[in-house]
Write an enzyme that holds these catalytic residues in place. Structure first.
Site, short mmCIF file in Angstrom:
data_model
loop_
_atom_site.label_atom_id
_atom_site.label_comp_id
_atom_site.label_asym_id
_atom_site.label_seq_id
_atom_site.Cartn_x
_atom_site.Cartn_y
_atom_site.Cartn_z
N HIS A 74 8.90 -47.52 -38.15
CA HIS A 74 8.43 -48.24 -36.97
C HIS A 74 9.41 -49.35 -36.62
O HIS A 74 10.18 -49.81 -37.48
CB HIS A 74 7.04 -48.82 -37.22
N GLU A 91 8.95 -52.47 -36.04
CA GLU A 91 8.72 -53.70 -36.81
C GLU A 91 9.37 -53.61 -38.18
O GLU A 91 10.01 -54.55 -38.64
CB GLU A 91 7.21 -53.95 -36.99
N CYS A 127 0.68 -51.50 -36.30
CA CYS A 127 -0.27 -50.75 -37.13
C CYS A 127 -0.56 -51.59 -38.38
O CYS A 127 0.09 -52.62 -38.61
CB CYS A 127 0.30 -49.39 -37.50
N CYS A 138 2.63 -52.04 -40.74
CA CYS A 138 3.59 -53.01 -40.22
C CYS A 138 3.02 -54.42 -40.27
O CYS A 138 3.75 -55.38 -40.52
CB CYS A 138 4.02 -52.64 -38.80
#
Length: 143
Positions: free
Chosen positions: A68, A70, A96, A99
């Protein structure tokens, strides 16, 4: 509008532009980490270094090893001389839960996002940890 909101809008637009670097087809996400009005890291969703730049499998599902945005931004911090302690993360989609755990552990104190993810457990965890979470309506006219 206050100065902080103007800065937040500017950085979230920059994160949206950064998302364009993603090779993912289903969703492109960008993230910036800002501290003392300086961008100290950036990331977008994609495969790990050295992997092919294909994020989806033959069924158009995201491959399990795709990182991801992040996580990419936070791991770049780990490989640098910068510290994300007290920083703000600008990310185009709400984090999410996985993260969000990384954000908390990285010492990021503020998260600004412009698109709601289908699950809200990540945002709930950030609130529980005392991280300030700000939603900014995406701007459609100004980039």
């Amino acid at each position: 509008m206050d100065k902080q909101l103007e800065l937040d809008k500017r950085y979230i637009r920059m994160a949206a532009i950064w998302a364009e670097n993603s090779y993912c087809q289903r969703r492109k996400v960008g993230a910036l980490i800002v501290k003392d009005k300086m961008i100290i890291s950036d990331g977008y969703n994609g495969t790990p270094s050295g992997f092919e730049n294909v994020c989806e499998d033959e069924n158009n599902l995201t491959k399990p090893y795709v990182l991801h945005a992040e996580a990419n931004a936070i791991t770049k911090i780990a490989r640098s001389n910068n510290s994300s302690e007290g920083a703000t993360m600008y990310v185009t989609a709400s984090p999410c839960i996985e993260c969000s755990k990384l954000i908390i552990q990285a010492g990021i104190r503020r998260v600004v996002y412009s698109e709601h993810y289908r699950l809200e457990d990540g945002v709930e965890l950030l609130h529980r940890a005392g991280v300030e979470v700000v939603y900014i309506e995406p701007e459609t006219t100004k980039i």
